[in-house]
Design a protein around this motif. Structure first.
Motif, PDB file in Angstrom:
ATOM      1  N   VAL A  17       1.237 -17.238  -0.524  1.00  0.00           N
ATOM      2  CA  VAL A  17       2.378 -17.207   0.337  1.00  0.00           C
ATOM      3  C   VAL A  17       3.136 -18.550   0.027  1.00  0.00           C
ATOM      4  O   VAL A  17       2.289 -19.539   0.263  1.00  0.00           O
ATOM      5  CB  VAL A  17       2.176 -17.184   2.023  1.00  0.00           C
ATOM      6  CG1 VAL A  17       3.666 -17.281   2.600  1.00  0.00           C
ATOM      7  CG2 VAL A  17       1.522 -15.847   2.085  1.00  0.00           C
ATOM      8  N   ASP A  18       4.314 -18.497  -0.609  1.00  0.00           N
ATOM      9  CA  ASP A  18       4.983 -19.712  -1.040  1.00  0.00           C
ATOM     10  C   ASP A  18       4.144 -20.654  -1.746  1.00  0.00           C
ATOM     11  O   ASP A  18       3.951 -22.091  -1.446  1.00  0.00           O
ATOM     12  CB  ASP A  18       5.340 -20.573   0.219  1.00  0.00           C
ATOM     13  CG  ASP A  18       6.509 -19.821   1.063  1.00  0.00           C
ATOM     14  OD1 ASP A  18       7.195 -18.993   0.553  1.00  0.00           O
ATOM     15  OD2 ASP A  18       6.481 -19.967   2.525  1.00  0.00           O
ATOM     16  N   ASP A  19       3.752 -20.088  -2.842  1.00  0.00           N
ATOM     17  CA  ASP A  19       2.708 -20.976  -3.750  1.00  0.00           C
ATOM     18  C   ASP A  19       3.585 -21.174  -4.950  1.00  0.00           C
ATOM     19  O   ASP A  19       3.584 -20.381  -6.036  1.00  0.00           O
ATOM     20  CB  ASP A  19       1.404 -20.126  -3.973  1.00  0.00           C
ATOM     21  CG  ASP A  19       0.547 -20.923  -4.942  1.00  0.00           C
ATOM     22  OD1 ASP A  19       0.610 -22.169  -5.154  1.00  0.00           O
ATOM     23  OD2 ASP A  19      -0.370 -20.094  -5.610  1.00  0.00           O
TER      24      ASP A  19
ATOM     25  N   THR B  44      18.887 -20.770   6.920  1.00  0.00           N
ATOM     26  CA  THR B  44      18.125 -19.303   6.377  1.00  0.00           C
ATOM     27  C   THR B  44      16.884 -19.982   5.983  1.00  0.00           C
ATOM     28  O   THR B  44      16.748 -20.915   5.521  1.00  0.00           O
ATOM     29  CB  THR B  44      19.020 -18.523   5.410  1.00  0.00           C
ATOM     30  OG1 THR B  44      20.267 -18.009   5.755  1.00  0.00           O
ATOM     31  CG2 THR B  44      18.009 -17.291   4.981  1.00  0.00           C
ATOM     32  N   GLU B  45      15.853 -19.381   6.618  1.00  0.00           N
ATOM     33  CA  GLU B  45      14.477 -19.452   6.345  1.00  0.00           C
ATOM     34  C   GLU B  45      14.149 -18.380   5.352  1.00  0.00           C
ATOM     35  O   GLU B  45      14.231 -17.237   5.616  1.00  0.00           O
ATOM     36  CB  GLU B  45      13.636 -19.561   7.564  1.00  0.00           C
ATOM     37  CG  GLU B  45      12.224 -20.158   7.263  1.00  0.00           C
ATOM     38  CD  GLU B  45      11.250 -19.922   8.602  1.00  0.00           C
ATOM     39  OE1 GLU B  45      10.144 -19.978   8.494  1.00  0.00           O
ATOM     40  OE2 GLU B  45      12.062 -20.318   9.583  1.00  0.00           O
ATOM     41  N   THR B  46      13.578 -18.958   4.188  1.00  0.00           N
ATOM     42  CA  THR B  46      12.908 -17.754   3.190  1.00  0.00           C
ATOM     43  C   THR B  46      11.494 -17.951   2.688  1.00  0.00           C
ATOM     44  O   THR B  46      11.024 -19.234   2.826  1.00  0.00           O
ATOM     45  CB  THR B  46      13.898 -18.029   2.177  1.00  0.00           C
ATOM     46  OG1 THR B  46      15.254 -17.753   2.285  1.00  0.00           O
ATOM     47  CG2 THR B  46      13.509 -16.840   0.791  1.00  0.00           C
ATOM     48  N   HIS B  47      10.710 -17.106   2.816  1.00  0.00           N
ATOM     49  CA  HIS B  47       9.483 -17.199   2.298  1.00  0.00           C
ATOM     50  C   HIS B  47       9.260 -16.155   1.026  1.00  0.00           C
ATOM     51  O   HIS B  47       9.700 -15.024   0.958  1.00  0.00           O
ATOM     52  CB  HIS B  47       8.559 -16.790   3.373  1.00  0.00           C
ATOM     53  CG  HIS B  47       8.554 -17.922   4.594  1.00  0.00           C
ATOM     54  ND1 HIS B  47       8.194 -19.204   4.316  1.00  0.00           N
ATOM     55  CD2 HIS B  47       9.146 -17.763   5.437  1.00  0.00           C
ATOM     56  CE1 HIS B  47       8.383 -19.639   5.472  1.00  0.00           C
ATOM     57  NE2 HIS B  47       9.015 -19.082   6.453  1.00  0.00           N
ATOM     58  N   THR B  48       8.127 -16.351   0.294  1.00  0.00           N
ATOM     59  CA  THR B  48       7.991 -15.641  -1.027  1.00  0.00           C
ATOM     60  C   THR B  48       6.473 -15.481  -0.933  1.00  0.00           C
ATOM     61  O   THR B  48       5.808 -16.044  -0.688  1.00  0.00           O
ATOM     62  CB  THR B  48       8.093 -16.211  -2.247  1.00  0.00           C
ATOM     63  OG1 THR B  48       9.738 -16.643  -2.368  1.00  0.00           O
ATOM     64  CG2 THR B  48       7.928 -15.345  -3.368  1.00  0.00           C
ATOM     65  N   TYR B  49       6.222 -13.946  -1.100  1.00  0.00           N
ATOM     66  CA  TYR B  49       4.820 -13.380  -0.998  1.00  0.00           C
ATOM     67  C   TYR B  49       4.384 -12.871  -2.481  1.00  0.00           C
ATOM     68  O   TYR B  49       5.242 -12.115  -2.956  1.00  0.00           O
ATOM     69  CB  TYR B  49       4.694 -12.437   0.114  1.00  0.00           C
ATOM     70  CG  TYR B  49       5.252 -12.925   1.353  1.00  0.00           C
ATOM     71  CD1 TYR B  49       4.348 -13.659   2.154  1.00  0.00           C
ATOM     72  CD2 TYR B  49       6.517 -12.769   1.738  1.00  0.00           C
ATOM     73  CE1 TYR B  49       4.926 -14.002   3.455  1.00  0.00           C
ATOM     74  CE2 TYR B  49       6.927 -13.467   2.715  1.00  0.00           C
ATOM     75  CZ  TYR B  49       6.135 -13.944   3.729  1.00  0.00           C
ATOM     76  OH  TYR B  49       6.616 -14.403   5.091  1.00  0.00           O
ATOM     77  N   ALA B  50       3.187 -13.318  -2.946  1.00  0.00           N
ATOM     78  CA  ALA B  50       2.919 -12.890  -4.208  1.00  0.00           C
ATOM     79  C   ALA B  50       1.547 -12.080  -4.005  1.00  0.00           C
ATOM     80  O   ALA B  50       0.614 -12.513  -3.442  1.00  0.00           O
ATOM     81  CB  ALA B  50       2.770 -14.025  -5.142  1.00  0.00           C
ATOM     82  N   LEU B  51       1.453 -10.721  -4.795  1.00  0.00           N
ATOM     83  CA  LEU B  51       0.126 -10.189  -4.751  1.00  0.00           C
ATOM     84  C   LEU B  51      -0.387  -9.810  -6.057  1.00  0.00           C
ATOM     85  O   LEU B  51       0.460  -9.689  -7.084  1.00  0.00           O
ATOM     86  CB  LEU B  51       0.679  -8.679  -4.417  1.00  0.00           C
ATOM     87  CG  LEU B  51      -0.488  -7.463  -4.319  1.00  0.00           C
ATOM     88  CD1 LEU B  51      -1.483  -7.916  -3.400  1.00  0.00           C
ATOM     89  CD2 LEU B  51       0.053  -5.972  -3.961  1.00  0.00           C
TER      90      LEU B  51
END
Length: 201
Positions: free
Chosen positions: A135-137, A167-174
């Motif tokens: 997350v957010d890496d 606006t709050e934004t987050h990125t998720y990587a799998l």
């Protein structure tokens, strides 16, 4: 003139009669003509058909073809293209990584307050032994959040501590783990800050 006596006249009459019978002879019957007359019209017709000359050698009557059928709508039929069967992709594969529920920041006062709605993401991996989530890496390091199953979902609550209207934004990587080369996919989610001081701690 000497007139014959009665016995002589009778003798002459018998001789004349015998001579006429010998000249006439027995009556004969034409058996061939009677046979033809007794055949009748059916046999005559059969004889006429059998008398037809045979077809020239090497020639046969052309076969009849069934009439072409037309579609009910009147449009010509078109052949449908055939699609080859697809071969399953070997090795690790991320089938999907997506947002299952959009997040929402809290809003209102302490009396009339709408609680925040957490984000939910879901995923599916095939051809691997496991998965890893980050997350957010910014370094794109697999698994900074932790290991995950091949298929599942995870809930995240936004902090919503920014300025009102921001606006709050987050990125998720799998990432895939094991089974071959590492595969990855990312998804981003955002929420608008609605009220000051109603974020999560």
């Amino acid at each position: 003139m000497i007139r014959p006596t009665r016995p002589a006249a009778i003798s002459l009459l018998i001789a004349a009669t015998m001579s006429g019978c010998a000249a006439t002879g027995p009556t004969t019957r034409d058996s061939d003509a009677d046979a033809v007359a007794s055949v009748g019209p059916s046999a005559a017709t059969a004889t006429a058909h059998s008398a037809r000359p045979p077809s020239p050698a090497g020639t046969e009557p052309a076969p009849t073809r069934p009439a072409a059928t037309e579609p009910a709508d009147g449009k010509p039929a078109t052949a449908k293209p055939s699609h080859p069967a697809t071969t399953p992709v070997a090795g690790p594969r991320i089938v999907h990584l997506r947002v299952a529920r959009q997040p929402k920041c809290a809003e209102g006062t302490a009396v009339f307050r709408a609680d925040p709605v957490p984000l939910v993401i879901e995923w599916k991996i095939t051809g691997a032994t496991g998965g890893a989530l980050s997350v957010d890496d910014p370094t794109n390091t697999p698994g900074t959040y932790g290991p995950v199953d091949l298929e599942g979902s995870q809930e995240f609550l936004f902090s919503c501590t920014g300025d009102v209207g921001s606006t709050e934004t987050h990125t998720y990587a799998l990432y895939t783990v094991g089974g071959g080369p590492v595969r990855s996919a990312t998804v981003t989610a955002s929420a608008k800050v609605l009220d000051k001081g109603l974020g999560t701690n």
